[in-house]
Design a protein around this motif. Structure first.
Motif, PDB file in Angstrom:
ATOM      1  N   ASN A 185      -9.946   8.788   8.847  1.00 31.26           N
ATOM      2  CA  ASN A 185     -10.942   9.794   8.492  1.00 31.26           C
ATOM      3  C   ASN A 185     -10.601  10.274   7.093  1.00 31.26           C
ATOM      4  OD1 ASN A 185     -12.517  12.062   8.150  1.00 31.26           O
ATOM      5  ND2 ASN A 185     -11.797  13.126   9.970  1.00 31.26           N
ATOM      6  N   PRO A 186     -11.428  10.132   6.095  1.00 32.34           N
ATOM      7  CA  PRO A 186     -12.839   9.745   6.143  1.00 32.34           C
ATOM      8  C   PRO A 186     -13.110   8.251   6.002  1.00 32.34           C
ATOM      9  CG  PRO A 186     -12.284  10.381   3.913  1.00 32.34           C
ATOM     10  CD  PRO A 186     -11.040  10.578   4.753  1.00 32.34           C
ATOM     11  N   ALA A 187     -12.119   7.398   5.733  1.00 32.63           N
ATOM     12  CA  ALA A 187     -12.468   6.084   5.169  1.00 32.63           C
ATOM     13  C   ALA A 187     -12.680   4.960   6.180  1.00 32.63           C
ATOM     14  CB  ALA A 187     -11.416   5.661   4.141  1.00 32.63           C
ATOM     15  N   GLY A 188     -12.408   5.191   7.478  1.00 32.80           N
ATOM     16  CA  GLY A 188     -12.671   4.161   8.484  1.00 32.80           C
ATOM     17  C   GLY A 188     -11.686   2.996   8.489  1.00 32.80           C
ATOM     18  N   ILE A 189     -10.702   3.048   7.591  1.00 32.64           N
ATOM     19  CA  ILE A 189      -9.788   1.921   7.353  1.00 32.64           C
ATOM     20  C   ILE A 189      -8.590   1.943   8.291  1.00 32.64           C
ATOM     21  CG2 ILE A 189      -7.969   1.324   5.676  1.00 32.64           C
ATOM     22  CD1 ILE A 189     -10.208   1.722   3.532  1.00 32.64           C
ATOM     23  N   THR A 190      -8.065   0.762   8.634  1.00 35.15           N
ATOM     24  CA  THR A 190      -6.869   0.651   9.480  1.00 35.15           C
ATOM     25  C   THR A 190      -5.739  -0.017   8.700  1.00 35.15           C
ATOM     26  OG1 THR A 190      -8.160   0.578  11.504  1.00 35.15           O
ATOM     27  CG2 THR A 190      -5.967  -0.422  11.598  1.00 35.15           C
ATOM     28  N   LEU A 191      -4.570   0.545   8.812  1.00 38.77           N
ATOM     29  CA  LEU A 191      -3.380   0.005   8.147  1.00 38.77           C
ATOM     30  C   LEU A 191      -2.951  -1.278   8.866  1.00 38.77           C
ATOM     31  CD1 LEU A 191      -1.441   1.195   5.864  1.00 38.77           C
ATOM     32  CD2 LEU A 191       0.020   1.982   7.726  1.00 38.77           C
ATOM     33  N   THR A 192      -2.814  -2.364   8.122  1.00 37.58           N
ATOM     34  CA  THR A 192      -2.459  -3.635   8.766  1.00 37.58           C
ATOM     35  C   THR A 192      -1.003  -3.632   9.231  1.00 37.58           C
ATOM     36  OG1 THR A 192      -1.805  -4.539   6.636  1.00 37.58           O
ATOM     37  CG2 THR A 192      -4.065  -4.992   7.363  1.00 37.58           C
ATOM     38  N   LEU A 193      -0.717  -4.561  10.147  1.00 38.51           N
ATOM     39  CA  LEU A 193       0.643  -4.675  10.689  1.00 38.51           C
ATOM     40  C   LEU A 193       1.651  -4.911   9.564  1.00 38.51           C
ATOM     41  CD1 LEU A 193       2.451  -4.791  13.172  1.00 38.51           C
ATOM     42  CD2 LEU A 193       1.942  -7.236  13.366  1.00 38.51           C
ATOM     43  N   GLU A 194       1.276  -5.772   8.646  1.00 37.01           N
ATOM     44  CA  GLU A 194       2.158  -6.082   7.525  1.00 37.01           C
ATOM     45  C   GLU A 194       2.485  -4.821   6.720  1.00 37.01           C
ATOM     46  OE1 GLU A 194       0.288  -8.768   4.855  1.00 37.01           O
ATOM     47  OE2 GLU A 194       2.070  -8.859   3.543  1.00 37.01           O
ATOM     48  N   LYS A 195       1.452  -4.027   6.455  1.00 38.53           N
ATOM     49  CA  LYS A 195       1.679  -2.800   5.674  1.00 38.53           C
ATOM     50  C   LYS A 195       2.459  -1.758   6.478  1.00 38.53           C
ATOM     51  CE  LYS A 195      -1.597  -2.763   1.902  1.00 38.53           C
ATOM     52  NZ  LYS A 195      -2.661  -2.014   1.196  1.00 38.53           N
ATOM     53  N   ARG A 196       2.232  -1.729   7.794  1.00 39.24           N
ATOM     54  CA  ARG A 196       3.009  -0.805   8.630  1.00 39.24           C
ATOM     55  C   ARG A 196       4.501  -1.104   8.474  1.00 39.24           C
ATOM     56  NH1 ARG A 196      -0.695   0.955  13.714  1.00 39.24           N
ATOM     57  NH2 ARG A 196      -2.624   0.670  12.574  1.00 39.24           N
ATOM     58  N   LYS A 197       4.820  -2.419   8.551  1.00 42.10           N
ATOM     59  CA  LYS A 197       6.226  -2.826   8.451  1.00 42.10           C
ATOM     60  C   LYS A 197       6.796  -2.502   7.074  1.00 42.10           C
ATOM     61  CE  LYS A 197       6.087  -6.392  12.009  1.00 42.10           C
ATOM     62  NZ  LYS A 197       5.832  -7.824  12.251  1.00 42.10           N
ATOM     63  N   ARG A 198       5.998  -2.752   6.069  1.00 39.36           N
ATOM     64  CA  ARG A 198       6.500  -2.499   4.709  1.00 39.36           C
ATOM     65  C   ARG A 198       6.682  -1.000   4.456  1.00 39.36           C
ATOM     66  NH1 ARG A 198       3.742  -3.728  -0.989  1.00 39.36           N
ATOM     67  NH2 ARG A 198       5.429  -2.808  -2.252  1.00 39.36           N
ATOM     68  N   LEU A 199       5.792  -0.201   5.051  1.00 36.80           N
ATOM     69  CA  LEU A 199       5.927   1.256   4.897  1.00 36.80           C
ATOM     70  C   LEU A 199       7.257   1.735   5.493  1.00 36.80           C
ATOM     71  CD1 LEU A 199       4.684   3.944   3.996  1.00 36.80           C
ATOM     72  CD2 LEU A 199       3.447   4.045   6.164  1.00 36.80           C
ATOM     73  N   ILE A 200       7.608   1.163   6.643  1.00 40.05           N
ATOM     74  CA  ILE A 200       8.892   1.524   7.271  1.00 40.05           C
ATOM     75  C   ILE A 200      10.063   1.110   6.371  1.00 40.05           C
ATOM     76  CG2 ILE A 200      10.417   1.058   9.238  1.00 40.05           C
ATOM     77  CD1 ILE A 200       7.835   0.754  10.947  1.00 40.05           C
ATOM     78  N   GLU A 201       9.957  -0.081   5.793  1.00 40.39           N
ATOM     79  CA  GLU A 201      11.030  -0.524   4.879  1.00 40.39           C
ATOM     80  C   GLU A 201      11.201   0.447   3.712  1.00 40.39           C
ATOM     81  OE1 GLU A 201      10.105  -5.220   5.728  1.00 40.39           O
ATOM     82  OE2 GLU A 201      10.044  -4.512   3.635  1.00 40.39           O
ATOM     83  N   LEU A 202      10.077   0.847   3.169  1.00 44.86           N
ATOM     84  CA  LEU A 202      10.134   1.813   2.065  1.00 44.86           C
ATOM     85  C   LEU A 202      10.753   3.130   2.519  1.00 44.86           C
ATOM     86  CD1 LEU A 202       6.671   1.286   0.289  1.00 44.86           C
ATOM     87  CD2 LEU A 202       8.933   0.661  -0.593  1.00 44.86           C
ATOM     88  N   ALA A 203      10.376   3.563   3.735  1.00 48.08           N
ATOM     89  CA  ALA A 203      10.909   4.821   4.265  1.00 48.08           C
ATOM     90  C   ALA A 203      12.421   4.740   4.410  1.00 48.08           C
ATOM     91  CB  ALA A 203      10.261   5.138   5.610  1.00 48.08           C
TER      92      ALA A 203
END
Lengths: 415, 415
Positions: A185-203
């Motif tokens: 919300n608002p953009a309707g977009i879903t974070l892909t599995l690949e990006k989820r994993k990369r976000l965790i790596e960055l964290a």
């Protein structure tokens, strides 16, 4: 008495909710609204809720009408743990990993209070969920605004910004990344599995917390269900926010925070001064509903309805906007929203006046930014209008765009 | 992950609620508790509430289960205006003078947010209602702590402090006086009419706001009802806080703020980021309850019960503590609390261990201070224990006091 001098710096910083103001001015007969982000009341299971509320008041009044603990109803937390196990395959949680909030909005406000000072940094999507903005703004932090792409936040930009902060010696002031992982919300977009994993790596690399806000995840129409970031990280540095507003009823005002026990403890301390506890009555009603019925089975008809509306809406947008160059929109796999981008030079706030004349309402995109807004965007919701109105509304939107282009002398290229 | 560095300065300042911690450790079989400040659940009108909740869910679900306005349910505000007219003779209010909060605790938190910065001053009673302390503390203001006397705040001391602030050129940073006008929590004391008027005079002279918190006013057992400070000042610079927790049910989490429209507007802005709106379901249930029944007629049996318990408690305290020199307690005309003062040198927190052994629970007074506490005081509530327990508990209290005095070598003089 002149009150001006009495107000705090904090409250003087709060701006009025523009959506609210806009919708107030748009109440003419026959208007079609793509504006709301609220569920269809006809989807509320009123008979079941009424029976349960009767039982809860008559038999459990000693708890359901009394003060409760700040952490929230133990029965509700138990039910929610069961649900996370069954539907998200998240195991090993106990009650101390959860707290109940007065809607997801309070969860966001608590997150702001617990983590942010004026010298703190946090990263949010661009556009951002308005409620998160208004919660975090009360803490006046420094925002790092990360553009959304079709597959979620642009993590290259996030990494660049983190690196910069690190070089400037400010990385310890960076607290969290806030993301709506499914059907944004608002953009309707879903974070892909690949990006989820990369976000965790960055964290892990830059030692920050991820706030995963997932109010719409249960409303998936199509495509493959994705594991939550919380699940992928085993909850180590992810705080998961959820709500019953989209799957049961917003009027109950029940949100949930799931996270590390140490974090939950701090958040409970913060909530105590805010409202002591959320309604014990609506908490217990929700708990008994979940005990008696399968929440996700119950919403299957709703999901079916929303999917049909979404299909109709996508079809209508294609029909009325599909021939326009530089006009695009998000095709969501779930949730309540799509996000339309018009050509450069369009200002959807300015265009709103024409839209009102043509009796079609959307939310100008510029309301969803904590810094420099994009003005050629709009949020459109398909869950409340009828099938006919989804088509007719799209037609009116085309007429609005054409008239605005003409008025402003903007080129409107046909493919 | 080590979260310590991630927490905000604000949340690190929040201390755990001592009452909660104390009560957690005191759960042995046979314990008599004067500790709670919660209503007797047997006084909740469960049959009526259950019927109304059924009607509200079945017939008004489009409102009662949906998101609502931040200001609160218009029907509830209308009913509350009617109640203020009928019982407080407060007229000329309209809906924009009222907002609904998630319990009174949220009202206090909003007050803190709207008025206080770190360089602000506010005056509070000594002892202070704990919930107010925990709400205001999140803003970290400067407190001016004004001792309570048998007839309310010591206004000479307040005036002296205001004069001092004025001379120091800081009076514009002084925002409000916070007072529980009737049957104070924790002290059981009521502000006299004379002091109410003088407080308003001071507010006009030094240009500040008065926050009048009145959760217990409707629970008057005896003595003459007093006009609210709000009524006396025609609401010009007084903000009135109230709640349904003591007259209907705490589990609904419904509080009310009444005040100048300009102030209400700011408070609504603040609440929006905090939880969007309070439960529309419990708001509408409360509204329909008030429409169908006379709230104050309904609580007459409760008031009668509390009065009998208060009488029994006063009689028991007289019987078991009446012969002790330098031991005194407040004889409340309403509400839920009395406040016992022991001789200098007593430390009721330290004494709590002995009390637990003797199976009697009270709240040590030192928890009710925002600065240097008095340690020889305690809050005792009479509304939950049975008549027998009120007597037996008073007897145990005497035994506790005697044993503590002996252990510490403190003199315990007999009159």
């Amino acid at each position: 008495m002149n009150f001006e001098s009495k107000f705090s710096v904090t409250v003087n910083r709060i701006k009025s909710n523009i959506i609210r103001e806009l919708l107030k001015t748009a109440t003419a007969e026959g208007i079609i609204s793509f504006g709301g982000g609220i569920p269809d009341p006809e989807t509320f299971p009123i008979k079941k809720l009424s029976e349960i509320s009767n039982e809860v008041i008559m038999n459990e009044y000693k708890i359901a009408l009394q003060y409760g603990s700040t952490e929230g109803d133990p029965e509700l937390r138990k039910q929610y743990i069961r649900l996370l196990e069954k539907y998200e395959d998240i195991t090993c949680l106990d009650e101390e990993n959860l707290m109940i909030t007065t809607g997801s909005q309070q969860a966001l406000f608590i997150i702001g209070t617990v983590f942010l000072d004026e010298d703190s940094y946090c990263a949010v999507s661009k556009p951002i969920y308005l409620g998160a903005g208004s919660a975090f703004n009360q803490r006046n932090p420094n925002y790092i605004s990360i553009p959304l792409e079709k597959d979620g936040m642009n993590l290259d930009i996030l990494e660049k910004e983190l690196k910069k902060l690190d070089e400037e010696g400010k990385i310890d002031k960076f607290k969290f990344v806030y993301t709506v992982s499914n059907f944004h919300n608002p953009a309707g977009i879903t974070l892909t599995l690949e990006k989820r994993k990369r976000l965790i790596e960055l964290a892990e690399k830059y030692d920050f917390i991820i706030i995963e806000d997932d109010p719409y995840g249960a409303l998936r129409f199509e495509g493959e269900k994705m594991p939550s970031i919380f699940k992928l990280n085993k909850g180590e540095r992810v705080i998961l926010l959820n709500t019953f507003s989209k799957v049961l009823s917003p009027g109950l005002r029940i949100g949930v925070i799931v996270g590390n026990k140490e974090l939950i403890k701090k958040m409970v301390l913060a909530k105590q001064g805010m409202d002591l506890c959320s309604s014990t009555l609506t908490q217990r009603i929700t708990a008994r509903f979940m005990e008696k019925y399968d929440l996700f089975e119950e919403i299957q008809p709703t999901i079916k309805l929303y999917k049909e509306k979404k299909d109709k809406f996508m079809e209508s947008l294609e029909k009325y906007l599909g021939d326009l160059e530089e006009v695009d929109w998000v095709r969501p796999e779930g949730g309540l929203f799509s996000w339309i981008t018009l050509p450069e030079g369009f200002d959807t706030m300015e265009m709103f006046e024409i839209a009102k004349e043509k009796k079609i309402i959307y939310i100008p995109g510029e309301t969803f930014y904590v810094d420099e807004p994009e003005r050629n965007t709009m949020r459109v919701s398909f869950c409340l209008p009828s099938f006919e109105d989804l088509e007719e509304g799209s037609k009116r939107l085309r007429a609005t765009i054409e008239e605005y282009a003409k008025k402003k002398g903007l080129p409107l290229k046909i493919k």
